[in-house]
Design a protein around this motif. Structure first.
Motif, PDB file in Angstrom:
ATOM      1  N   ALA A 177      54.019   3.909  97.637  1.00 57.43           N
ATOM      2  CA  ALA A 177      52.868   4.741  97.815  1.00 57.43           C
ATOM      3  C   ALA A 177      52.440   4.118  99.359  1.00 57.43           C
ATOM      4  CB  ALA A 177      51.833   5.258  96.838  1.00 57.43           C
ATOM      5  N   GLU A 178      52.091   5.034 100.239  1.00 62.67           N
ATOM      6  CA  GLU A 178      51.302   4.503 101.331  1.00 62.67           C
ATOM      7  C   GLU A 178      50.381   5.664 102.090  1.00 62.67           C
ATOM      8  OE1 GLU A 178      54.607   3.845 103.917  1.00 62.67           O
ATOM      9  OE2 GLU A 178      54.865   1.468 103.268  1.00 62.67           O
ATOM     10  N   GLY A 179      49.258   5.271 102.218  1.00 63.13           N
ATOM     11  CA  GLY A 179      48.300   6.395 102.673  1.00 63.13           C
ATOM     12  C   GLY A 179      47.724   7.331 101.646  1.00 63.13           C
ATOM     13  N   GLU A 180      47.313   8.354 102.035  1.00 64.63           N
ATOM     14  CA  GLU A 180      46.698   9.362 101.206  1.00 64.63           C
ATOM     15  C   GLU A 180      47.938  10.045 100.373  1.00 64.63           C
ATOM     16  OE1 GLU A 180      42.855  11.330 101.822  1.00 64.63           O
ATOM     17  OE2 GLU A 180      44.246  13.087 102.314  1.00 64.63           O
ATOM     18  N   VAL A 181      47.667  10.024  98.983  1.00 66.99           N
ATOM     19  CA  VAL A 181      48.823  10.463  97.981  1.00 66.99           C
ATOM     20  C   VAL A 181      47.917  11.742  97.420  1.00 66.99           C
ATOM     21  CG1 VAL A 181      50.417  10.481  96.032  1.00 66.99           C
ATOM     22  CG2 VAL A 181      49.776   8.457  97.853  1.00 66.99           C
ATOM     23  N   THR A 182      48.505  13.176  97.885  1.00 69.32           N
ATOM     24  CA  THR A 182      47.892  14.304  97.299  1.00 69.32           C
ATOM     25  C   THR A 182      48.777  14.657  95.827  1.00 69.32           C
ATOM     26  OG1 THR A 182      49.281  15.874  98.408  1.00 69.32           O
ATOM     27  CG2 THR A 182      47.341  14.993  99.422  1.00 69.32           C
ATOM     28  N   LEU A 183      48.403  15.846  95.166  1.00 69.51           N
ATOM     29  CA  LEU A 183      49.131  16.182  94.092  1.00 69.51           C
ATOM     30  C   LEU A 183      50.248  16.838  94.587  1.00 69.51           C
ATOM     31  CD1 LEU A 183      49.252  17.047  91.304  1.00 69.51           C
ATOM     32  CD2 LEU A 183      48.068  19.273  91.917  1.00 69.51           C
ATOM     33  N   GLN A 184      50.487  17.453  95.610  1.00 72.34           N
ATOM     34  CA  GLN A 184      51.673  18.054  96.011  1.00 72.34           C
ATOM     35  C   GLN A 184      52.650  16.975  96.453  1.00 72.34           C
ATOM     36  OE1 GLN A 184      52.753  21.410  96.104  1.00 72.34           O
ATOM     37  NE2 GLN A 184      54.774  20.189  96.745  1.00 72.34           N
ATOM     38  N   HIS A 185      52.330  15.868  97.097  1.00 71.94           N
ATOM     39  CA  HIS A 185      53.195  14.686  97.147  1.00 71.94           C
ATOM     40  C   HIS A 185      53.578  14.034  95.805  1.00 71.94           C
ATOM     41  CE1 HIS A 185      50.551  14.007 100.918  1.00 71.94           C
ATOM     42  NE2 HIS A 185      51.611  14.390 101.351  1.00 71.94           N
ATOM     43  N   LEU A 186      52.929  14.112  94.693  1.00 72.05           N
ATOM     44  CA  LEU A 186      53.483  13.396  93.585  1.00 72.05           C
ATOM     45  C   LEU A 186      54.775  14.716  92.963  1.00 72.05           C
ATOM     46  CD1 LEU A 186      50.197  12.595  91.927  1.00 72.05           C
ATOM     47  CD2 LEU A 186      51.984  11.203  92.506  1.00 72.05           C
ATOM     48  N   ILE A 187      54.220  15.716  93.130  1.00 73.48           N
ATOM     49  CA  ILE A 187      55.184  16.959  92.799  1.00 73.48           C
ATOM     50  C   ILE A 187      56.500  16.913  93.376  1.00 73.48           C
ATOM     51  CG2 ILE A 187      55.614  19.333  92.626  1.00 73.48           C
ATOM     52  CD1 ILE A 187      52.530  19.723  91.763  1.00 73.48           C
ATOM     53  N   SER A 219      40.651  17.753  87.690  1.00 74.84           N
ATOM     54  CA  SER A 219      41.420  18.814  87.121  1.00 74.84           C
ATOM     55  C   SER A 219      42.804  18.950  87.672  1.00 74.84           C
ATOM     56  CB  SER A 219      40.707  20.314  87.585  1.00 74.84           C
ATOM     57  OG  SER A 219      40.652  20.122  89.205  1.00 74.84           O
ATOM     58  N   GLU A 220      43.116  18.457  88.920  1.00 76.17           N
ATOM     59  CA  GLU A 220      44.712  18.382  89.092  1.00 76.17           C
ATOM     60  C   GLU A 220      45.422  17.335  88.243  1.00 76.17           C
ATOM     61  OE1 GLU A 220      44.549  19.580  93.978  1.00 76.17           O
ATOM     62  OE2 GLU A 220      43.873  17.476  93.543  1.00 76.17           O
ATOM     63  N   VAL A 221      44.846  16.257  87.939  1.00 73.51           N
ATOM     64  CA  VAL A 221      45.217  15.321  87.196  1.00 73.51           C
ATOM     65  C   VAL A 221      45.716  15.979  85.821  1.00 73.51           C
ATOM     66  CG1 VAL A 221      45.207  13.192  85.960  1.00 73.51           C
ATOM     67  CG2 VAL A 221      44.530  13.368  88.167  1.00 73.51           C
ATOM     68  N   ALA A 222      44.720  16.502  85.160  1.00 68.99           N
ATOM     69  CA  ALA A 222      44.825  17.178  83.839  1.00 68.99           C
ATOM     70  C   ALA A 222      45.774  18.218  84.005  1.00 68.99           C
ATOM     71  CB  ALA A 222      43.588  17.741  83.327  1.00 68.99           C
ATOM     72  N   ALA A 223      46.130  19.231  85.002  1.00 64.79           N
ATOM     73  CA  ALA A 223      46.932  19.968  85.053  1.00 64.79           C
ATOM     74  C   ALA A 223      48.335  19.384  85.276  1.00 64.79           C
ATOM     75  CB  ALA A 223      46.611  20.961  86.288  1.00 64.79           C
ATOM     76  N   PHE A 224      48.438  18.282  86.256  1.00 66.18           N
ATOM     77  CA  PHE A 224      49.722  17.558  86.168  1.00 66.18           C
ATOM     78  C   PHE A 224      50.174  16.858  85.111  1.00 66.18           C
ATOM     79  CE2 PHE A 224      51.854  13.688  87.430  1.00 66.18           C
ATOM     80  CZ  PHE A 224      52.714  14.127  88.427  1.00 66.18           C
ATOM     81  N   SER A 225      49.304  16.267  84.318  1.00 67.23           N
ATOM     82  CA  SER A 225      49.751  15.764  83.121  1.00 67.23           C
ATOM     83  C   SER A 225      50.140  16.797  82.059  1.00 67.23           C
ATOM     84  CB  SER A 225      48.592  14.890  82.311  1.00 67.23           C
ATOM     85  OG  SER A 225      47.551  15.740  82.054  1.00 67.23           O
ATOM     86  N   GLU A 226      49.662  18.091  82.005  1.00 64.19           N
ATOM     87  CA  GLU A 226      50.442  18.998  81.114  1.00 64.19           C
ATOM     88  C   GLU A 226      51.717  19.609  81.470  1.00 64.19           C
ATOM     89  OE1 GLU A 226      47.386  22.079  79.598  1.00 64.19           O
ATOM     90  OE2 GLU A 226      46.003  20.457  79.446  1.00 64.19           O
ATOM     91  N   PHE A 227      51.848  19.628  82.809  1.00 65.20           N
ATOM     92  CA  PHE A 227      53.020  20.278  83.277  1.00 65.20           C
ATOM     93  C   PHE A 227      54.068  19.135  83.249  1.00 65.20           C
ATOM     94  CE2 PHE A 227      55.809  21.345  87.088  1.00 65.20           C
ATOM     95  CZ  PHE A 227      56.183  22.496  86.722  1.00 65.20           C
TER      96      PHE A 227
END
Length: 67
Positions: free
Chosen positions: A18-28, A58-66
């Motif tokens: 990972a380099e720089g700013e990582v968003t939820l969309q990057h993780l997905i 809230s994004e982390v919570a949603a991501f962990s459930e998905f």
């Protein structure tokens, strides 16, 4: 993409950095690319030292459930 990675099919491993700013969309996107390459069941090593999380609780919570 802030998460660059390599897949070794013979070794069955994914190595990401990972380099720089990582968003939820990057993780997905990262996980989708691993899946598209048939490497979902492989071991994964992800170096996050060079990244900054730009993800809310809230994004982390949603991501962990998905995933």
């Amino acid at each position: 993409m802030p998460i660059r990675f390599q897949i070794s099919h013979p070794d069955r491993i994914v190595v990401g950095v990972a380099e720089g700013e990582v968003t939820l969309q990057h993780l997905i996107s990262f996980l989708q690319e691993i899946d598209r390459n048939g490497a979902s069941a492989y071991r994964k090593i992800v170096d996050v030292m060079g990244g900054t999380a730009a993800v809310s609780e809230s994004e982390v919570a949603a991501f962990s459930e998905f995933y």
